[in-house]
Design a protein around this motif. Structure first.
Motif, PDB file in Angstrom:
ATOM      1  N   UNK A 250      74.871 -47.199 -77.742  1.00  0.00           N
ATOM      2  CA  UNK A 250      75.114 -46.629 -76.410  1.00  0.00           C
ATOM      3  C   UNK A 250      74.614 -45.189 -76.330  1.00  0.00           C
ATOM      4  N   UNK A 251      74.816 -44.436 -77.398  1.00  0.00           N
ATOM      5  CA  UNK A 251      74.352 -43.040 -77.400  1.00  0.00           C
ATOM      6  C   UNK A 251      72.826 -42.981 -77.337  1.00  0.00           C
ATOM      7  N   UNK A 252      72.174 -43.837 -78.113  1.00  0.00           N
ATOM      8  CA  UNK A 252      70.701 -43.864 -78.100  1.00  0.00           C
ATOM      9  C   UNK A 252      70.194 -44.246 -76.709  1.00  0.00           C
ATOM     10  N   UNK A 253      70.841 -45.238 -76.095  1.00  0.00           N
ATOM     11  CA  UNK A 253      70.422 -45.684 -74.758  1.00  0.00           C
ATOM     12  C   UNK A 253      70.579 -44.555 -73.736  1.00  0.00           C
ATOM     13  N   UNK A 254      71.762 -43.930 -73.731  1.00  0.00           N
ATOM     14  CA  UNK A 254      72.049 -42.886 -72.729  1.00  0.00           C
ATOM     15  C   UNK A 254      71.130 -41.680 -72.914  1.00  0.00           C
ATOM     16  N   UNK A 255      70.944 -41.275 -74.150  1.00  0.00           N
ATOM     17  CA  UNK A 255      70.081 -40.118 -74.415  1.00  0.00           C
ATOM     18  C   UNK A 255      68.651 -40.411 -73.967  1.00  0.00           C
ATOM     19  N   UNK A 377      87.464 -44.531 -76.115  1.00  0.00           N
ATOM     20  CA  UNK A 377      86.837 -44.203 -74.824  1.00  0.00           C
ATOM     21  C   UNK A 377      86.439 -42.721 -74.814  1.00  0.00           C
ATOM     22  N   UNK A 378      87.367 -41.863 -75.242  1.00  0.00           N
ATOM     23  CA  UNK A 378      87.063 -40.422 -75.283  1.00  0.00           C
ATOM     24  C   UNK A 378      85.887 -40.152 -76.220  1.00  0.00           C
ATOM     25  N   UNK A 379      85.841 -40.857 -77.333  1.00  0.00           N
ATOM     26  CA  UNK A 379      84.753 -40.634 -78.298  1.00  0.00           C
ATOM     27  C   UNK A 379      83.394 -40.957 -77.663  1.00  0.00           C
ATOM     28  N   UNK A 380      83.318 -42.049 -76.898  1.00  0.00           N
ATOM     29  CA  UNK A 380      82.051 -42.402 -76.239  1.00  0.00           C
ATOM     30  C   UNK A 380      81.664 -41.350 -75.197  1.00  0.00           C
TER      31      UNK A 380
END
Ligand SMILES: Cc1cc2nc3c(=O)[nH]c(=O)nc-3n(C[C@H](O)[C@H](O)[C@H](O)COP(=O)(O)O)c2cc1C
Length: 436
Positions: A250-255, A377-380
């Motif tokens: 998810x982080x790779x996608x969003x970035x 959730x907070x971590x994401x």
């Protein structure tokens, strides 16, 4: 004064019985919910009472290409046309955003522009349009085609399609009306613009028969995650739905997606990225796990294979259930989902893969107590992997009741979610400007 923590946006991804493939068989689920309006009304009321940003209804323009015998084992066979649902729900709600899917491949752009502009006026500025290009042969066969239009062309058409729809939404300048009964002038002719679009795929004269809607224009949502999908989202989307199985993906996608916006002169803050989240919540971890296990035990492998086919267009043999999953070859369908299922299937048997995707179709699944789920959730959110989540309750209404009763108060307690609506339009809820 402590910095305000990043606020979380929540949408409820709804259908009649819940997202888990076996939801309709769960003892707490009324299987007729898929075809009863009051069942939708009830879950929308739940989401609005919990102050969600929006509700979202997906759409497919066909049932999967499977014999009735096979289709008869799943609740996927029944669903309303989603924008019709939203028109019925608009007068029954006051603040919650109303998002529905309409296909850019099989619905003329003039209809889509008018439909969502009407919904935005009728709902007082709460309309959102989830643009999909429709990725199955089954749908093509309902619109005079044998096979679907190629992936790349569907997205090329979609880019022009959005330009036409946005052009039509700009048919009128603000405050065009004179209503001058004396002179007989109803509106100022300088404030009406004829689009006269002549493009590769569309020829649309316009104008639209409606002035600018309360949001300026409805919120544009998109849910494609392939390279073509992300390029279209970077150019046009204000909200993006995506299936991401874990924090790293998810982080790779969003970035990656945010980085693409600059190429279209857009600021990275001009988009809200909302991965799907399927929560199994319990007062204890064991209780939450039991809720998950109960549903998993109800999965019929034939229905699981049907789901894999509906999502990938690939027919996998029941004889191979206990054999290693072969890499799923990309086709003209949902390319990012096929790639995701291949990734999730690495080192698994076919049976293990269908058990893995039967609940949330590759979206993030979390099992735990309210505190454990709020932690993740907070971590994401803090990792920049998401601006919020598209909540995919495994069963309805129970799964959404659990989330709104147990997790939302925990997010509020942590200063992460609204206690009441301070804004009235979907765009305002999301903190999006109307100049996009
Ligand atoms: C949350 C979410 C909702 C979606 N809703 C729909 C839908 O209502 N109708 C549809 O045809 N496709 C829907 N899709 C599928 C996407 O439109 C798209 O086909 C898919 O993500 C694959 O995109 P890609 O080919 O760009 O990778 C949805 C996808 C996601 C992640």
């Amino acid at each position: 004064m402590a910095a305000t923590k990043k606020q979380i946006h929540l949408s409820a991804f709804l259908n009649g019985v819940g997202h888990h493939v076996a939801a309709w068989r769960h003892p707490n689920v009324d299987p007729s919910g898929a075809i009863r309006f009051d069942a939708y009304r009830r879950v929308v009321a739940l989401a609005e009472a919990a102050k969600f940003d929006a509700v979202f209804f997906a759409d497919n323009l066909a049932l999967p290409l499977a014999p009735p015998e096979q289709l008869s084992k799943g609740a996927v066979a029944n669903f309303f046309e989603p924008s019709s649902l939203l028109f019925a729900l608009a007068p029954l709600t006051t603040h919650i955003g109303l998002i529905a899917t309409v296909s850019s491949t099989y619905m003329p752009p003039f209809h889509t522009a008018r439909k969502f502009a009407s919904l935005d006026h009728i709902s007082g500025g709460r309309a959102g349009w989830n643009l999909v290009t429709s990725a199955t042969d089954a749908e093509a066969r309902n619109f005079g085609l044998k096979d679907q239009i190629g992936h790349q062309e569907r997205y090329a058409r979609a880019a022009e399609y959005v330009a036409v729809v946005k052009g039509l939404w700009k048919s009128w300048d603000k405050d065009p009306y004179l209503f001058d009964k004396e002179s007989g002038r109803y509106f100022d002719p300088d404030k009406l613009h004829i689009l006269d679009h002549e493009g590769t795929y569309y020829s649309v004269r316009g104008p639209l028969s409606l002035p600018p809607s309360p949001q300026g224009h409805p919120v544009i949502v998109q849910a494609g995650s392939s390279d073509d999908g992300q390029a279209l989202a970077a150019q046009t989307a204000e909200m993006v739905f995506t299936a991401q199985p874990d924090l790293a993906a998810a982080t790779a996608f969003a970035t990656g997606l945010r980085a693409r916006l600059a190429a279209f002169g857009r600021s990275a803050d001009g988009i809200r990225i909302m991965p799907g989240l399927q929560p199994f919540v319990g007062e204890t971890r064991a209780e939450a796990q039991a809720k998950f296990d109960t549903l998993q035990a109800l999965i019929d492998p034939a229905v699981g294979l049907g789901l894999l086919y509906a999502m990938t267009g690939i027919r996998l043999s029941p004889d191979k259930l206990d054999e290693p999953v072969e890499t799923l070859a990309l086709n003209e369908g949902m390319q990012s989902r096929i790639a995701l299922f291949s990734e999730l299937g690495r080192g698994l048997t076919l049976r293990q893969l269908l058990l893995k995707v039967a609940g949330a179709r590759g979206h993030w699944t979390v099992i735990g107590t309210p505190q454990e789920i709020a932690d993740q959730i907070e971590a994401w959110i803090d990792a920049g992997a998401a601006d919020g989540f598209n909540i995919m309750a495994p069963i309805l209404p129970g799964g959404l009741e659990d989330f709104t009763r147990l997790v939302v108060p925990e997010l509020i307690r942590r200063g992460r979610f609204r206690t009441g609506y301070e804004t009235s339009t979907l765009r305002q809820h999301l903190g999006l400007s109307s100049e996009q």
